[in-house]
Design an enzyme around this catalytic site. Sequence first.
Site, mmCIF file in Angstrom:
data_model
loop_
_atom_site.group_PDB
_atom_site.id
_atom_site.type_symbol
_atom_site.label_atom_id
_atom_site.label_comp_id
_atom_site.label_asym_id
_atom_site.label_seq_id
_atom_site.Cartn_x
_atom_site.Cartn_y
_atom_site.Cartn_z
ATOM 1 N N GLY A 23 -6.624 12.149 -10.419
ATOM 2 C CA GLY A 23 -6.915 10.753 -10.088
ATOM 3 C C GLY A 23 -8.249 10.636 -9.380
ATOM 4 N N GLU A 29 -7.951 4.134 10.261
ATOM 5 C CA GLU A 29 -8.355 4.429 8.876
ATOM 6 C C GLU A 29 -8.935 3.176 8.220
ATOM 7 O OE1 GLU A 29 -6.790 3.577 5.806
ATOM 8 O OE2 GLU A 29 -4.785 2.890 6.322
ATOM 9 N N GLY A 30 -9.990 3.369 7.466
ATOM 10 C CA GLY A 30 -10.759 2.239 6.957
ATOM 11 C C GLY A 30 -10.222 1.584 5.709
ATOM 12 N N THR A 53 0.850 -1.189 0.000
ATOM 13 C CA THR A 53 0.000 0.000 0.000
ATOM 14 C C THR A 53 0.887 1.240 0.000
ATOM 15 O OG1 THR A 53 -0.111 0.348 2.407
ATOM 16 C CG2 THR A 53 -1.578 -1.339 1.472
ATOM 17 N N CYS A 54 0.253 2.404 0.100
ATOM 18 C CA CYS A 54 1.054 3.633 0.098
ATOM 19 C C CYS A 54 1.885 3.759 1.371
ATOM 20 C CB CYS A 54 0.151 4.855 -0.055
ATOM 21 S SG CYS A 54 -1.072 5.050 1.265
ATOM 22 N N GLY A 60 -9.686 7.591 -8.426
ATOM 23 C CA GLY A 60 -9.850 6.261 -7.843
ATOM 24 C C GLY A 60 -10.361 6.360 -6.416
ATOM 25 N N LYS A 61 -10.128 5.313 -5.611
ATOM 26 C CA LYS A 61 -10.635 5.294 -4.235
ATOM 27 C C LYS A 61 -10.075 6.441 -3.416
ATOM 28 C CE LYS A 61 -11.251 0.271 -4.153
ATOM 29 N NZ LYS A 61 -10.792 -1.016 -3.547
#
Length: 561
Positions: free
Chosen positions: A301, A224-225, A159-160, A303-304
């Site tokens: 961007g 955070e979800g 992930t980031c 996206g999510k």
Amino acid sequence: MAVSSAFVGAKLEALLVRNAASPSMSASAAPRARLAALSRRNWGMVKCEAAPDALAAQADAAEPTNAASFSASASSLSALEQLKTSAADRDWDLLEIILLDFLAGYTKERSSIVVIGLSIHTAPVEMREKLAVPEAEWPRAISELCGLNHIEEAAVLSTCNRMEIYVVALSRHRGVKEVTDWMSKTSGIPASEICEHRFLLYDQDATQHIFEVSAGLDSLVLGEGQILAQVKQVVKVGQGVVGFGRNISGLFKHAITVGKRVRTETNIAAGAVSVSSAAVELALMKLPEASHSTARMLVVGAGKMGKLVIKHLAAKGCTKMVVVNRTEDRVSAIREEIKDVEIIYKPLTEMLTCTAEADVVFTSTASETPLFLKEHVVDLPPVGSNVGGLRLFVDISVPRNVGACVNDLKTARVYNVDDLKEVVAANKEDRLRKAMEAQAIIAEESGQFEAWRDSLETVPTIKKLRAYAERIRGAELEKCLSKMGDDIPKKTRKAVDDLSRGIVNKLLHGPMQHLRCDGSDSRTLSETLENMHALNRMFSLETEISVLEQKIRAKVEQSQN
């Protein structure tokens, strides 16, 4: 649970020397001879020139109490022998490594769960972006990791904020080295540099870590979800991938349960709980307060992450923003969802034009190369003094979308995910209180997962005991039916068959119940393992040798594919 060292050493050398003395031995002579020498060196056995019969006698003499076991495991050794004599030369090198581990005491029935990771807490974004593995590449990464000599199962969580590899390793130390070398090879980062920033966790500690990650306790923004969705994605992508095995898939599925429980039973998800919300907070911290409602916002961007940025900007009072995306579909869907905000779509080809007209630029794309470098920004018109005179780039992508070189300009300032620490530092006490509430749930769930994993220890014995009973049932049934003649009605034949199965199942019910240790009753692991050892002795099941055989077979099959 390990079988006697002298016993196994004798068996292995007898097996290897018989192969070494075979007339068919040609190009494989060197590795076979090396293996025989390894057995002698580790176990002090007789010389390689000794006759096979003498070696077998030596094996019995070395461990007299295991003579019955030696005989009972003949079928296992026969399978191993066939495997070795049919293996190609390259497989002998692999077998040498595996058997070396066995002789060194590494190969056990239960392998270790290991996590090798780098996160926002241990490594800079410059390193994490090089190590990042796109979701589409996760199956390939799993396949490559499981092709390593000491890795049985694997999963990638990229992930980031983190790059973590979860594996089931035959040997902790060798497995860690192989995975670290793989990370170095795929990223171009020297292994020594990775070692400076990585963290290593084993078994219960690894279990607790992934549970904390899924619950949002290890995130930069507590609770955070999005991380729970990312853990779910690991399971979704891993389904059907060879190497995403029972232990790792069970671990991640349990982590999802933990993440849901923590969010349901605590208030950890209250407030701003995403990287995107923290990014918006950071941008507003850097802007003069008077400009919060008038600053020109650009989101690159949709996206999510980009969608969440748009939602949080709207929640903070932003009524107009430009969104640059490859296609308009996602932007239209967001526009339908957030009707009170003017959302203007622009294609990627107009990105620089839109940037020239923006005060704050948020980037969150999956691009593996930077979208903004110094040469793209240097000629852009300056922003007004009402927003501080600096064009802000808030980059929450990994790999980064904005090059660090943009910071060299006097007219721009770049912030990446590592800079979000400034936002979350303010509520440190509240984070610690919420984390303590969640830890009680994690401790309970960790115990349940360990109980489930402990129960897997007895699976080989359960399978072998049932197979043993089935062989006896089949043989006795055949005798009975042959005595009854050839003209037995099908109904009678089926009734006799059902009767024999029913008897076996009822006889096995008690032993099987005492081999289960999944936390559903008061039976302890030690009691279950004592029962397992007793059954192994009574029925000469010898699961230890069979497990070694299974591991060798699995690795050879991987090397041949």
